[in-house]
Design a protein around this motif. Structure first.
Motif, PDB file in Angstrom:
ATOM      1  N   ALA A  60      17.020  99.953  12.302  1.00 29.21           N
ATOM      2  CA  ALA A  60      16.569  99.628  10.951  1.00 29.21           C
ATOM      3  C   ALA A  60      15.065  99.370  10.918  1.00 29.21           C
ATOM      4  CB  ALA A  60      17.322  98.411  10.417  1.00 29.21           C
ATOM      5  N   GLY A  61      14.503  98.942  12.035  1.00 28.74           N
ATOM      6  CA  GLY A  61      13.076  98.670  12.092  1.00 28.74           C
ATOM      7  C   GLY A  61      12.212  99.893  12.352  1.00 28.74           C
ATOM      8  N   LEU A  62      12.831 101.031  12.637  1.00 25.07           N
ATOM      9  CA  LEU A  62      12.054 102.232  12.942  1.00 25.07           C
ATOM     10  C   LEU A  62      11.075 102.638  11.849  1.00 25.07           C
ATOM     11  CD1 LEU A  62      14.550 104.595  14.792  1.00 25.07           C
ATOM     12  CD2 LEU A  62      12.516 103.469  15.712  1.00 25.07           C
ATOM     13  N   PRO A  63      11.452 102.599  10.571  1.00 29.51           N
ATOM     14  CA  PRO A  63      10.474 103.015   9.558  1.00 29.51           C
ATOM     15  C   PRO A  63       9.199 102.176   9.556  1.00 29.51           C
ATOM     16  CG  PRO A  63      12.665 102.899   8.609  1.00 29.51           C
ATOM     17  CD  PRO A  63      12.742 102.311   9.996  1.00 29.51           C
ATOM     18  N   ARG A  64       9.257 100.968  10.114  1.00 29.92           N
ATOM     19  CA  ARG A  64       8.084 100.094  10.117  1.00 29.92           C
ATOM     20  C   ARG A  64       7.229 100.270  11.368  1.00 29.92           C
ATOM     21  NH1 ARG A  64      12.253  96.626   8.505  1.00 29.92           N
ATOM     22  NH2 ARG A  64      12.286  95.670  10.541  1.00 29.92           N
ATOM     23  N   THR A  65       7.572 101.213  12.226  1.00 27.01           N
ATOM     24  CA  THR A  65       6.816 101.362  13.467  1.00 27.01           C
ATOM     25  C   THR A  65       5.419 101.891  13.230  1.00 27.01           C
ATOM     26  OG1 THR A  65       7.695 103.578  13.856  1.00 27.01           O
ATOM     27  CG2 THR A  65       8.875 101.721  14.886  1.00 27.01           C
ATOM     28  N   ARG A  85       4.402 104.874  13.041  1.00 25.42           N
ATOM     29  CA  ARG A  85       4.164 106.171  13.652  1.00 25.42           C
ATOM     30  C   ARG A  85       5.378 107.052  13.413  1.00 25.42           C
ATOM     31  NH1 ARG A  85       3.306 106.363  19.932  1.00 25.42           N
ATOM     32  NH2 ARG A  85       4.122 108.436  20.030  1.00 25.42           N
ATOM     33  N   PRO A  86       5.195 108.238  12.844  1.00 24.86           N
ATOM     34  CA  PRO A  86       6.348 109.096  12.600  1.00 24.86           C
ATOM     35  C   PRO A  86       6.964 109.579  13.910  1.00 24.86           C
ATOM     36  CG  PRO A  86       4.306 110.192  11.921  1.00 24.86           C
ATOM     37  CD  PRO A  86       3.949 108.811  12.372  1.00 24.86           C
ATOM     38  N   LEU A  87       8.258 109.775  13.888  1.00 23.77           N
ATOM     39  CA  LEU A  87       8.951 110.269  15.069  1.00 23.77           C
ATOM     40  C   LEU A  87       8.815 111.782  15.163  1.00 23.77           C
ATOM     41  CD1 LEU A  87      12.292 108.246  14.795  1.00 23.77           C
ATOM     42  CD2 LEU A  87      10.385 107.801  16.328  1.00 23.77           C
ATOM     43  N   SER A  88       8.786 112.261  16.385  1.00 26.41           N
ATOM     44  CA  SER A  88       8.782 113.706  16.591  1.00 26.41           C
ATOM     45  C   SER A  88      10.181 114.235  16.294  1.00 26.41           C
ATOM     46  CB  SER A  88       8.402 114.029  18.041  1.00 26.41           C
ATOM     47  OG  SER A  88       9.460 113.642  18.908  1.00 26.41           O
ATOM     48  N   GLU A  89      10.287 115.554  16.178  1.00 27.20           N
ATOM     49  CA  GLU A  89      11.599 116.164  15.928  1.00 27.20           C
ATOM     50  C   GLU A  89      12.566 115.828  17.063  1.00 27.20           C
ATOM     51  OE1 GLU A  89      14.646 118.063  14.055  1.00 27.20           O
ATOM     52  OE2 GLU A  89      12.685 117.532  13.240  1.00 27.20           O
ATOM     53  N   GLY A  90      12.085 115.884  18.298  1.00 30.95           N
ATOM     54  CA  GLY A  90      12.929 115.544  19.447  1.00 30.95           C
ATOM     55  C   GLY A  90      13.396 114.099  19.407  1.00 30.95           C
ATOM     56  N   ASP A  91      12.505 113.196  19.006  1.00 28.60           N
ATOM     57  CA  ASP A  91      12.874 111.783  18.889  1.00 28.60           C
ATOM     58  C   ASP A  91      13.931 111.586  17.809  1.00 28.60           C
ATOM     59  OD1 ASP A  91      11.124 111.089  20.899  1.00 28.60           O
ATOM     60  OD2 ASP A  91       9.550 110.391  19.538  1.00 28.60           O
ATOM     61  N   ARG A  92      13.772 112.294  16.679  1.00 30.44           N
ATOM     62  CA  ARG A  92      14.764 112.171  15.603  1.00 30.44           C
ATOM     63  C   ARG A  92      16.134 112.653  16.069  1.00 30.44           C
ATOM     64  NH1 ARG A  92      10.293 113.379  12.390  1.00 30.44           N
ATOM     65  NH2 ARG A  92      10.719 115.600  12.298  1.00 30.44           N
ATOM     66  N   ILE A  93      16.163 113.706  16.865  1.00 33.36           N
ATOM     67  CA  ILE A  93      17.432 114.206  17.406  1.00 33.36           C
ATOM     68  C   ILE A  93      18.057 113.156  18.315  1.00 33.36           C
ATOM     69  CG2 ILE A  93      18.447 115.930  18.963  1.00 33.36           C
ATOM     70  CD1 ILE A  93      16.391 117.940  17.745  1.00 33.36           C
TER      71      ILE A  93
END
Length: 141
Positions: free
Chosen positions: A94-99, A101-109
């Motif tokens: 849940a805290g990811l959107p507040r990091t 830094r956008p996630l890479s496509e690989g990270d999202r997978i």
């Protein structure tokens, strides 16, 4: 009420919340293989206070909860979640959107795979009635 011992006339709801919080803190500490003394040394919270908090006999102060959450590498929201089946991984996600830094496509997978794992884990818990320990600081089960 003095904040250290539940009052016999105090709110049953507050007592239940303290016990739930204490059990979640204790199970996380034990999962990480830490003693109460180690927690005390690393957070500056007196060992007897750690014990009282874990037993639900003492309120945890905001700053104490922040120190414990930081040590356990979990968000404070996980420990405060009123749901019995709260999942540490879901609170961390849940805290990811507040990091910032956008996630890479690989990270999202990878995150999507992890979410699938968490759902399967929760379903297994519900089916067999055996709770799994919270996730460790490296994200493993």
């Amino acid at each position: 009420m003095n904040g250290n011992v539940p009052s016999p006339t105090g709110s049953d709801d507050q007592a239940e919340q303290r016990v739930r919080l204490g059990l979640r803190l204790k199970s996380t500490r034990e999962y990480l293989g830490l003693s109460q003394q180690q927690v005390a040394e690393r957070t500056g919270i007196v060992r007897s206070a750690v014990s009282d908090i874990e037993r639900g006999m003492r309120r945890v102060e905001v700053m104490e909860l922040q120190k414990l959450a930081r040590l356990y590498r979990l968000p404070a929201s996980y420990f405060l979640d009123e749901e019995e089946a709260a999942d540490a991984g879901e609170h961390a996600l849940a805290g990811l959107p507040r990091t910032g830094r956008p996630l890479s496509e690989g990270d999202r997978i990878e995150v999507a795979k992890f979410i699938q794992y968490l759902h399967a884990r929760r379903q297994a818990e519900e089916e067999d009635g055996v709770p799994r320990p919270p996730l460790g600081p490296e994200g493993g089960a």
